[in-house]
Design a protein around this motif. Structure first.
Motif, PDB file in Angstrom:
ATOM      1  N   UNK A 129      -7.318  -0.967 -16.795  1.00 45.48           N
ATOM      2  CA  UNK A 129      -7.159  -1.452 -19.573  1.00 45.48           C
ATOM      3  C   UNK A 129      -8.051  -1.063 -19.601  1.00 45.48           C
ATOM      4  N   UNK A 130      -9.020  -1.445 -19.816  1.00 43.99           N
ATOM      5  CA  UNK A 130     -10.484  -1.827 -20.618  1.00 43.99           C
ATOM      6  C   UNK A 130     -11.180  -0.143 -20.615  1.00 43.99           C
ATOM      7  N   UNK A 131     -11.146   0.744 -18.989  1.00 41.09           N
ATOM      8  CA  UNK A 131     -12.064   1.943 -19.006  1.00 41.09           C
ATOM      9  C   UNK A 131     -10.498   2.589 -20.135  1.00 41.09           C
ATOM     10  N   UNK A 132      -9.607   2.604 -19.939  1.00 41.02           N
ATOM     11  CA  UNK A 132      -8.669   3.456 -20.843  1.00 41.02           C
ATOM     12  C   UNK A 132      -8.833   4.402 -21.769  1.00 41.02           C
ATOM     13  N   UNK A 146     -18.216   9.631 -18.232  1.00 38.57           N
ATOM     14  CA  UNK A 146     -18.116  10.004 -17.084  1.00 38.57           C
ATOM     15  C   UNK A 146     -18.191   8.536 -16.363  1.00 38.57           C
ATOM     16  N   UNK A 147     -17.266   8.847 -15.111  1.00 37.02           N
ATOM     17  CA  UNK A 147     -17.175   7.682 -14.298  1.00 37.02           C
ATOM     18  C   UNK A 147     -18.215   6.881 -14.068  1.00 37.02           C
ATOM     19  N   UNK A 148     -19.681   7.128 -13.710  1.00 32.50           N
ATOM     20  CA  UNK A 148     -20.351   6.022 -13.357  1.00 32.50           C
ATOM     21  C   UNK A 148     -20.572   5.449 -15.135  1.00 32.50           C
ATOM     22  N   UNK A 149     -20.115   5.996 -16.394  1.00 30.40           N
ATOM     23  CA  UNK A 149     -20.334   5.361 -17.045  1.00 30.40           C
ATOM     24  C   UNK A 149     -19.517   4.546 -17.828  1.00 30.40           C
ATOM     25  N   UNK A 150     -18.293   4.620 -16.368  1.00 38.04           N
ATOM     26  CA  UNK A 150     -16.951   4.191 -17.708  1.00 38.04           C
ATOM     27  C   UNK A 150     -17.692   2.841 -17.063  1.00 38.04           C
ATOM     28  N   UNK A 151     -17.676   2.745 -15.187  1.00 37.82           N
ATOM     29  CA  UNK A 151     -17.848   1.664 -14.449  1.00 37.82           C
ATOM     30  C   UNK A 151     -18.781   0.445 -14.645  1.00 37.82           C
ATOM     31  N   UNK A 152     -19.634   0.891 -16.051  1.00 38.62           N
ATOM     32  CA  UNK A 152     -20.634  -0.182 -16.187  1.00 38.62           C
ATOM     33  C   UNK A 152     -20.482  -0.697 -17.509  1.00 38.62           C
TER      34      UNK A 152
END
Lengths: 290, 377
Positions: free
Chosen positions: B97-100, B108-114
């Protein structure tokens, strides 16, 4: 209260507690099914009478290449019908869920209206339309698009058309139920977070309405395997379905045990599909009355 | 502070014949916490939804960061919304939800996670990433909704009654957290609420709306102490409101007014003789004495005293039936119920509200002749 309860438990025979519904189910569904199951293991004598001795030969005959090809033909037609129903019903259900109450009622009436007429009669009208001398061919000839009438009836395409026509409402209704329940705020939230309409559909709408697609698919796919009259009327015997074979064993070949084995197999396939449906999170209630 | 980030110029919104936002002019400054306050149906949510892009104004201009936005879809606007119903995606985990928003912007995925982790820790929901919305409490869902919006680094965060569904205690706690979050992020919050206490405690400025009209915009203190319309005086806090006609200026510079209840005194630099005005005095500024006070002729009887901890609230019924509320600090002498009192105040404590226009119709409206006519018909 407690006393009366134990009193009733001890003195009233079990049989009187069977409700009329249970009795109805046992008499009209469970017993006939049991009979079909029993005779599927029996043989016949020369006069087509059922002979009660245990045999597996009816089941062995199911693996005959001709029968297997009929099974695969049935599955292909059912699959095609289901896919086309999804593609047609989804936009229909979507519009129905988002329009004004008046138009929604109107759409619902037009969807259900044909149900008040016997489906065989309705399929005959398709024959009038699609036949070699039918209106569609006449029209195409008249405007000069074709020189020769097209053979539209008695093809696999005609069978699929008949199936889609007969079963479409069973796809629209479960789809409409899930789409109607969808919270409009979710679309706004998705758009607010930067999703274009296509992405909102793929990430939000589609996953959330998937249960309706599953339920509708079950409702369309399973009857499709058994609706032999559609194949008879629209396919004219060119496209054999399992339902046709079963009906022929009972009505023409008088090999009831073999027909029973075919029917049991169809029931097993159906149960398997419902099992897959419930295992993947589908709810039996969403299917309505099956 | 004075730089405007959102400008609303002469905006109208109609739903069919229903005029829900009327000639709205408003500037929202960079980095401020602005509340839009008003009763339900006052047009506050519509205003917010027009800024977000869910509604299109019928006419007028809305700009965000100087750019006109009427042709921009919500996904093209650099604002994010926290919805009243949260509108969390039920089929996605808290993390998804938050990453949407970032996923939609192809970060980029790595940045999203952080960044998801940062956003969740900002709303104190570390470790909740794998849960689904249905497994969270109302307060936690609210936090997810906030995290999902702020992760996109919007210039303006729009909040539509975000605490409406929470219980009182959680509300109070979330009010403080939201205010702290806004300070920490330094972005503009536009907060729609019908709860005046919430607006007063959280906001840098409050815009009070009623019937689609912006009644007043100003700091909480201005709104409370210097209401410019009758609606604001009445809506914000408790007040004693008198309908009065300005009579004359006294020697000491105060203004003498005549109300139905009697003679009153106030201070009014905009005095104009014979003008119909409203005079508003807060209960805590209203005094009840045993003997008459010069400039006032408001005699009444004390009906009841209610002790509520820090203050005692007294109700005094004037001779014309009007009820006057007087609050006094607990411990101060309280007039006995049934005793006679004279109501007065320090003229500087009363606020005199001039009608915006003096048309006959407005006058009739304020005198409630309309109701009289309707009742007689």
């Amino acid at each position: 209260m407690q006393d009366r309860h134990t009193f009733r438990k001890k003195t009233v025979p079990l049989i009187t507690m069977i409700s009329p519904v249970t009795a109805w189910l046992i008499l009209l569904i469970a017993l006939p099914l049991l009979y079909i199951l029993v005779i599927s293991f029996c043989g016949t004598d020369d006069a087509h009478n059922i002979v009660f001795h245990f045999t597996l030969k009816n089941y062995a005959k199911l693996f005959d290449p001709t029968i297997l090809s009929i099974y695969s033909n049935s599955l292909v037609i059912a699959l095609l019908t289901t896919v086309i129903c999804i593609l047609v019903a989804y936009p229909f259900a979507y519009i129905m869920a988002s329009t004004t109450p008046f138009r929604k009622t109107l759409m619902m009436i037009f969807l259900m209206l044909p149900f008040w007429t016997n489906s065989i009669i309705r399929l005959y009208s398709w024959r009038t339309l699609l036949g070699t001398n039918g209106y569609v061919n006449l029209l195409l000839l008249k405007i000069g698009l074709i020189q020769q009438p097209i053979e539209m009836l008695f093809t696999r395409g005609a069978v699929v058309l008949g199936m889609v026509y007969t079963l479409l409402p069973f796809m629209v209704l479960p789809l409409h139920t899930v789409i109607d329940k969808l919270d409009g705020g979710l679309h706004e939230a998705s758009s607010d977070l930067g999703a274009k309409p296509v992405k909102t559909f793929l990430h939000i709408t589609l996953p959330l309405t998937a249960p309706g697609i599953f339920a509708g698919s079950i409702m369309v796919f399973i009857p499709c395997l058994g609706y032999f009259f559609v194949s008879n009327l629209m396919g004219g015997g060119t496209s054999q379905l399992i339902g046709n074979v079963i009906s022929r064993q009972f009505k023409e070949a008088f090999n009831w045990p073999y027909g029973a084995a075919l029917a049991i197999m169809l029931i097993l396939i159906t149960l398997l599909l419902v099992r897959i449906y419930t295992k993947t999170g589908g709810k039996i209630d969403d299917l309505g009355v099956m | 502070m004075a730089k405007a980030i959102v400008e609303i110029k002469n905006v109208n919104k109609f739903y069919g014949d229903n005029h829900v936002v009327k000639d709205l002019d408003m500037e929202i400054y960079e980095g401020e916490f602005l509340s839009i306050l008003g009763p339900s149906g006052c047009g506050k949510t519509t205003t917010l939804r027009m800024i977000a892009g869910f509604e299109q104004q019928t006419d007028g201009v809305i700009t965000v960061e100087g750019e006109r936005v009427e042709n921009k879809e919500p996904f093209e606007r650099n604002v994010n919304t926290v919805f009243q119903s949260y509108a969390l995606f039920p089929h996605m985990t808290v993390h998804d939800n938050v990453a949407y928003g970032l996923k939609m912007k192809k970060v980029k995925k790595a940045e999203i996670a952080g960044r998801v982790e940062d956003a969740l820790s900002m709303v104190r929901l570390e470790g909740f990433g794998k849960r689904y919305p249905a497994q969270l409490s109302g307060g936690q869902r609210q936090r997810v909704a906030i995290a999902r919006a702020i992760i996109n680094n919007p210039r303006v965060l729009l909040l539509d009654e975000p605490l409406g569904a929470l219980d009182m205690k959680l509300r109070k706690q979330m009010q403080i957290e939201l205010k702290n979050l806004q300070k920490q992020l330094g972005i503009t919050f536009v907060y729609v609420t019908h709860d005046q206490e919430e607006a007063l405690t959280m906001s840098d400025r409050i815009a009070v709306m009623s019937g689609g009209v912006l009644e007043q915009i100003g700091t909480p203190a201005e709104i409370y102490e210097k209401p410019t319309t009758k609606f604001v005086a009445d809506f914000i806090g408790e007040t004693n409101l008198f309908e009065a006609v300005e009579a004359h200026v006294r020697d000491d510079g105060t203004v003498c007014l005549n109300a139905e209840a009697g003679e009153l005194t106030g201070a009014d630099p905009r005095f104009s003789a014979a003008e119909l005005v409203y005079l508003s005095v807060r209960p805590e500024k209203t005094l009840a004495s045993e003997s008459p006070v010069t400039g006032f002729s408001l005699r009444g009887t004390v009906r009841e005293n209610i002790y509520i901890g820090t203050v005692v609230k007294s109700t005094v019924v004037l001779q014309n039936g009007q009820e006057i509320r007087v609050s006094s600090i607990a411990g101060a002498p309280v007039p006995a119920a049934g005793s006679a009192r004279y109501i007065h105040w320090n003229p500087g404590d009363a606020v005199i509200i001039h009608s915006k226009s003096n048309t006959i119709l407005d006058l009739m409206d304020s005198l409630d002749l309309g109701a009289y006519v309707a009742g007689g018909a």
